[in-house]
Design an enzyme around this catalytic site. Structure first.
Site, PDB file in Angstrom:
ATOM      1  N   PRO A  13       0.660  -1.328  -0.200  1.00  0.00           N
ATOM      2  CA  PRO A  13      -0.114   0.013   0.001  1.00  0.00           C
ATOM      3  C   PRO A  13       0.845   1.320  -0.013  1.00  0.00           C
ATOM      4  O   PRO A  13       1.851   1.248   0.505  1.00  0.00           O
ATOM      5  CB  PRO A  13      -0.711   0.033   1.441  1.00  0.00           C
ATOM      6  CG  PRO A  13      -0.062  -1.008   2.159  1.00  0.00           C
ATOM      7  CD  PRO A  13       0.638  -2.033   1.243  1.00  0.00           C
ATOM      8  N   ASN A  14       0.222   2.159  -0.730  1.00  0.00           N
ATOM      9  CA  ASN A  14       0.845   3.608  -0.800  1.00  0.00           C
ATOM     10  C   ASN A  14       2.175   3.708  -1.619  1.00  0.00           C
ATOM     11  O   ASN A  14       2.665   4.897  -1.848  1.00  0.00           O
ATOM     12  CB  ASN A  14       1.154   4.236   0.833  1.00  0.00           C
ATOM     13  CG  ASN A  14      -0.185   4.314   1.303  1.00  0.00           C
ATOM     14  OD1 ASN A  14      -1.031   4.666   1.009  1.00  0.00           O
ATOM     15  ND2 ASN A  14      -0.170   3.589   2.650  1.00  0.00           N
ATOM     16  N   ARG A  21       5.364  11.116  -2.489  1.00  0.00           N
ATOM     17  CA  ARG A  21       5.056  10.674  -1.113  1.00  0.00           C
ATOM     18  C   ARG A  21       6.401  10.995  -0.360  1.00  0.00           C
ATOM     19  O   ARG A  21       7.305  10.243  -0.604  1.00  0.00           O
ATOM     20  CB  ARG A  21       4.761   9.115  -1.153  1.00  0.00           C
ATOM     21  CG  ARG A  21       4.513   8.573   0.137  1.00  0.00           C
ATOM     22  CD  ARG A  21       4.542   7.095   0.259  1.00  0.00           C
ATOM     23  NE  ARG A  21       4.345   6.584   1.588  1.00  0.00           N
ATOM     24  CZ  ARG A  21       4.603   5.319   1.727  1.00  0.00           C
ATOM     25  NH1 ARG A  21       4.642   4.498   1.197  1.00  0.00           N
ATOM     26  NH2 ARG A  21       4.347   4.843   3.055  1.00  0.00           N
ATOM     27  N   TYR A  26      11.667   8.648   0.985  1.00  0.00           N
ATOM     28  CA  TYR A  26      11.422   7.514  -0.228  1.00  0.00           C
ATOM     29  C   TYR A  26      12.057   7.856  -1.574  1.00  0.00           C
ATOM     30  O   TYR A  26      12.059   7.134  -2.372  1.00  0.00           O
ATOM     31  CB  TYR A  26       9.750   7.030  -0.385  1.00  0.00           C
ATOM     32  CG  TYR A  26       9.437   6.668   0.896  1.00  0.00           C
ATOM     33  CD1 TYR A  26       9.761   5.290   1.427  1.00  0.00           C
ATOM     34  CD2 TYR A  26       8.246   7.043   1.513  1.00  0.00           C
ATOM     35  CE1 TYR A  26       9.267   4.703   2.555  1.00  0.00           C
ATOM     36  CE2 TYR A  26       7.721   6.728   2.657  1.00  0.00           C
ATOM     37  CZ  TYR A  26       8.246   5.498   3.337  1.00  0.00           C
ATOM     38  OH  TYR A  26       7.705   4.925   4.631  1.00  0.00           O
ATOM     39  N   ASN A  78       7.828  -5.856  -1.224  1.00  0.00           N
ATOM     40  CA  ASN A  78       7.990  -4.716  -0.299  1.00  0.00           C
ATOM     41  C   ASN A  78       6.342  -4.687   0.184  1.00  0.00           C
ATOM     42  O   ASN A  78       5.562  -4.119  -0.521  1.00  0.00           O
ATOM     43  CB  ASN A  78       8.204  -3.553  -0.982  1.00  0.00           C
ATOM     44  CG  ASN A  78       8.275  -2.281  -0.005  1.00  0.00           C
ATOM     45  OD1 ASN A  78       7.865  -2.316   1.290  1.00  0.00           O
ATOM     46  ND2 ASN A  78       8.776  -1.120  -0.396  1.00  0.00           N
ATOM     47  N   ALA A  81       3.420  -0.942   4.594  1.00  0.00           N
ATOM     48  CA  ALA A  81       3.047  -0.771   5.921  1.00  0.00           C
ATOM     49  C   ALA A  81       2.507  -2.344   6.529  1.00  0.00           C
ATOM     50  O   ALA A  81       2.419  -2.301   7.734  1.00  0.00           O
ATOM     51  CB  ALA A  81       1.660   0.224   6.105  1.00  0.00           C
ATOM     52  N   GLU A 102      12.776  -9.766   0.976  1.00  0.00           N
ATOM     53  CA  GLU A 102      11.767  -8.690   1.658  1.00  0.00           C
ATOM     54  C   GLU A 102      12.412  -7.189   1.222  1.00  0.00           C
ATOM     55  O   GLU A 102      13.717  -7.277   1.561  1.00  0.00           O
ATOM     56  CB  GLU A 102      11.519  -8.819   3.055  1.00  0.00           C
ATOM     57  CG  GLU A 102      10.845  -7.749   3.693  1.00  0.00           C
ATOM     58  CD  GLU A 102      10.772  -7.712   5.367  1.00  0.00           C
ATOM     59  OE1 GLU A 102      10.928  -9.116   5.975  1.00  0.00           O
ATOM     60  OE2 GLU A 102      10.568  -6.763   6.011  1.00  0.00           O
ATOM     61  N   HIS A 104      12.589  -3.033   1.447  1.00  0.00           N
ATOM     62  CA  HIS A 104      12.072  -1.730   1.939  1.00  0.00           C
ATOM     63  C   HIS A 104      12.935  -0.588   1.340  1.00  0.00           C
ATOM     64  O   HIS A 104      14.296  -0.668   1.473  1.00  0.00           O
ATOM     65  CB  HIS A 104      12.098  -1.403   3.571  1.00  0.00           C
ATOM     66  CG  HIS A 104      11.200  -2.668   3.953  1.00  0.00           C
ATOM     67  ND1 HIS A 104       9.824  -2.512   3.968  1.00  0.00           N
ATOM     68  CD2 HIS A 104      11.692  -3.625   4.539  1.00  0.00           C
ATOM     69  CE1 HIS A 104       9.481  -3.705   4.550  1.00  0.00           C
ATOM     70  NE2 HIS A 104      10.359  -4.510   5.043  1.00  0.00           N
ATOM     71  N   ARG A 111      14.157   4.428  11.844  1.00  0.00           N
ATOM     72  CA  ARG A 111      12.823   5.216  11.646  1.00  0.00           C
ATOM     73  C   ARG A 111      12.129   4.639  13.091  1.00  0.00           C
ATOM     74  O   ARG A 111      12.638   4.223  14.075  1.00  0.00           O
ATOM     75  CB  ARG A 111      11.964   4.920  10.481  1.00  0.00           C
ATOM     76  CG  ARG A 111      12.679   5.280   9.270  1.00  0.00           C
ATOM     77  CD  ARG A 111      11.936   5.082   8.093  1.00  0.00           C
ATOM     78  NE  ARG A 111      10.523   5.783   7.941  1.00  0.00           N
ATOM     79  CZ  ARG A 111       9.721   5.533   7.111  1.00  0.00           C
ATOM     80  NH1 ARG A 111       9.659   4.684   6.192  1.00  0.00           N
ATOM     81  NH2 ARG A 111       8.630   6.090   7.159  1.00  0.00           N
TER      82      ARG A 111
END
Ligand code: DQA
Length: 152
Positions: A13-14, A21, A26, A78, A81, A102, A104, A111
């Site tokens: 998502p996103n 964004r 990012y 990825n 969230a 995985e 990111h 973070r």
């Protein structure tokens, strides 16, 4: 001639908002630009690649369920969230016998504390975070060697 091994890239998502964004976190590349880089890398490695993005947990789960019957050899994901929240998506990827990495874009460990836990990392072949879009390319290079070591 043998068929190119199939790899699926799944964006959570996103990630369709990349480019605008939170660019300080990012970067400025859009998802289309990242997918283009991924497709070029896959072509150079003679891999068949499909990139898929969804903002919906169920759509990602169903995509993962389809991976086995689609003869997918490796998944690069990825979960965004959902990394930190989704037992359901974890169970989906555990239910298919397909290795995955995985990825990111950001270094999640630098973070907020809620980003430090992942429901995927203990099942993953590897976890890449903080390399930006480069992380996807590293994952695909790894996948190419992992699924077809004889191809170099
Ligand atoms: C992310 C990190 C997650 O914590 C976040 O929710 C995202 C993107 C990354 O690529 O850095 O949406 O997965």
């Amino acid at each position: 001639m043998s068929l190119s091994p199939r790899i699926w890239v799944l964006h959570g998502p996103n990630l369709n908002r990349l480019g605008t964004r939170e660019p300080e976190i990012y970067g400025s590349a859009t998802l289309n630009q990242i997918n283009q880089m991924i497709e070029e890398k896959a072509k150079a490695l003679d891999l068949a690649i499909d990139c898929f993005q969804s903002n919906h947990e169920g759509a990602l789960i169903e995509r993962i369920h389809q991976a086995e019957q689609s003869a997918v050899k490796f998944i690069v994901i990825n979960p965004a969230a959902f990394t930190h929240t989704s037992v359901a998506l974890r169970d989906a990827i555990a239910s298919v016998a397909i290795p995955f990495v995985e990825v990111h874009l950001s270094n999640v460990h630098r973070r907020e504390a809620f980003r430090h836990h992942s429901y995927f990392s203990d099942l993953a072949e590897a976890v890449i975070c903080g390399l930006g879009p480069q992380g996807y390319l590293a994952a695909i290079e790894f996948a190419a060697r992992r699924i077809a070591p004889h191809r170099g």
